[in-house]
Design a protein around this motif. Sequence first.
Motif, PDB file in Angstrom:
ATOM      1  N   ASN A   1     -11.898   3.986   7.623  1.00 38.42           N
ATOM      2  CA  ASN A   1     -10.653   3.457   7.072  1.00 38.42           C
ATOM      3  C   ASN A   1     -10.330   2.078   7.639  1.00 38.42           C
ATOM      4  OD1 ASN A   1     -10.036   6.727   7.351  1.00 38.42           O
ATOM      5  ND2 ASN A   1      -9.362   5.839   5.431  1.00 38.42           N
TER       6      ASN A   1
ATOM      7  N   LEU B   1      -3.937   6.308   3.746  1.00 36.74           N
ATOM      8  CA  LEU B   1      -5.031   7.240   4.036  1.00 36.74           C
ATOM      9  C   LEU B   1      -5.270   7.372   5.526  1.00 36.74           C
ATOM     10  CD1 LEU B   1      -7.611   6.165   1.285  1.00 36.74           C
ATOM     11  CD2 LEU B   1      -6.278   8.274   1.344  1.00 36.74           C
TER      12      LEU B   1
ATOM     13  N   TYR C   1     -14.424  13.470   3.075  1.00 38.17           N
ATOM     14  CA  TYR C   1     -13.765  12.828   1.936  1.00 38.17           C
ATOM     15  C   TYR C   1     -13.214  11.444   2.269  1.00 38.17           C
ATOM     16  CZ  TYR C   1     -13.865  17.662   0.300  1.00 38.17           C
ATOM     17  OH  TYR C   1     -14.265  18.920  -0.052  1.00 38.17           O
TER      18      TYR C   1
ATOM     19  N   THR D   1     -15.117   8.733   0.141  1.00 40.70           N
ATOM     20  CA  THR D   1     -14.755   8.908  -1.267  1.00 40.70           C
ATOM     21  C   THR D   1     -13.331   8.451  -1.544  1.00 40.70           C
ATOM     22  OG1 THR D   1     -16.237  10.831  -1.364  1.00 40.70           O
ATOM     23  CG2 THR D   1     -14.636  10.581  -3.144  1.00 40.70           C
ATOM     24  N   SER D   2     -12.426   8.743  -0.622  1.00 45.35           N
ATOM     25  CA  SER D   2     -11.035   8.336  -0.787  1.00 45.35           C
ATOM     26  C   SER D   2     -10.902   6.817  -0.779  1.00 45.35           C
ATOM     27  CB  SER D   2     -10.174   8.938   0.335  1.00 45.35           C
ATOM     28  OG  SER D   2     -10.234  10.344   0.311  1.00 45.35           O
TER      29      SER D   2
ATOM     30  N   CYS E   1      -9.614   4.475  -3.829  1.00 42.25           N
ATOM     31  CA  CYS E   1      -8.508   3.544  -3.614  1.00 42.25           C
ATOM     32  C   CYS E   1      -8.824   2.174  -4.213  1.00 42.25           C
ATOM     33  CB  CYS E   1      -8.225   3.422  -2.116  1.00 42.25           C
ATOM     34  SG  CYS E   1      -6.841   2.338  -1.700  1.00 42.25           S
TER      35      CYS E   1
END
Length: 299
Positions: free
Chosen positions: A46, A101, A127, A130-131, A135
């Motif tokens: 992230n 996220l 995930y 994938t997230s 986004c």
Amino acid sequence: MASRDLVTGKIFSLQTIVGILGNFSVLYFYLFLHYTRCKLRSTDCNLKNLTVANLLVIFSKGVPKMMAGFGLKDFINDFGCKFFFYVHRVGRDVSIGTTCLLSVFQAIAISPLNSRWAELKVKAHKYIATSNIFCWILNMMLNIILPLYVTDKRNNTNFTQKTDYGYCYVMEDGTVTMKIYAALILCRDGFSLVLIVSASSFTVFILHRHKQQVRYIHRNNLSPRSSPESTATQSILVLLCTFVSLWTLSSIFLICLTVLNNLSLWLRNTSALINACFPTVSPYILINYDSRVPRVCFA
């Protein structure tokens, strides 16, 4: 060139240079960890995504504002205006989504194993990538209509309403499409902010309860130094608090820009400066709190 424009150009130049150096340093840091096959934390994906979004925001807004401040008013053609505004909007929205996220995955990561999120905690890391991809795709599709309402300053077409950003015009025709677009952006931002505040509050609650439970360890004269996980969580909390504060201030300016008419260029420049504050400051927060940085720099 007016002295006010020169000061504006210098301020945006300083912010752009500081932001680019900070984000490239963090990006190098994560690339170094990746290629040396160091053990990565679950939130590193992230944070890499956030760094890329920050760079897009700084390049697409800071560089044009800097050049316009130094007197280059018509240096961008119509395609350039559309490109810069679209990239800036996508980068800003991805930054908001990634921060959301980040707060949610961090809250899941530190939740107790005996909580109702225990099963989700085991699967959450699968995930994350994938997230982040979702986004990017969502925000690229959501902002696809924005370039239709942006044009360069050399366009002689008469518009009923337009906003001068110093190097480009944004047309405001008040159509249903723009109203739906603004409503979707507002709902998305509001929902993201609620999730960020909720997840951050939950994280603070878990950390406080954990500190109360292990207080007796400090009474036994063991090392009071925080664990890497605790330090990483603290850095993310500082990052989220900074984001919420600057986002709130930016939203106030955005409301002023939307509601009021005949706004001064100073107010628009101040709004742009605040919008770029989080992408500029966030990498230094990460560098300050991450204990892995000195080892990478030494290597």
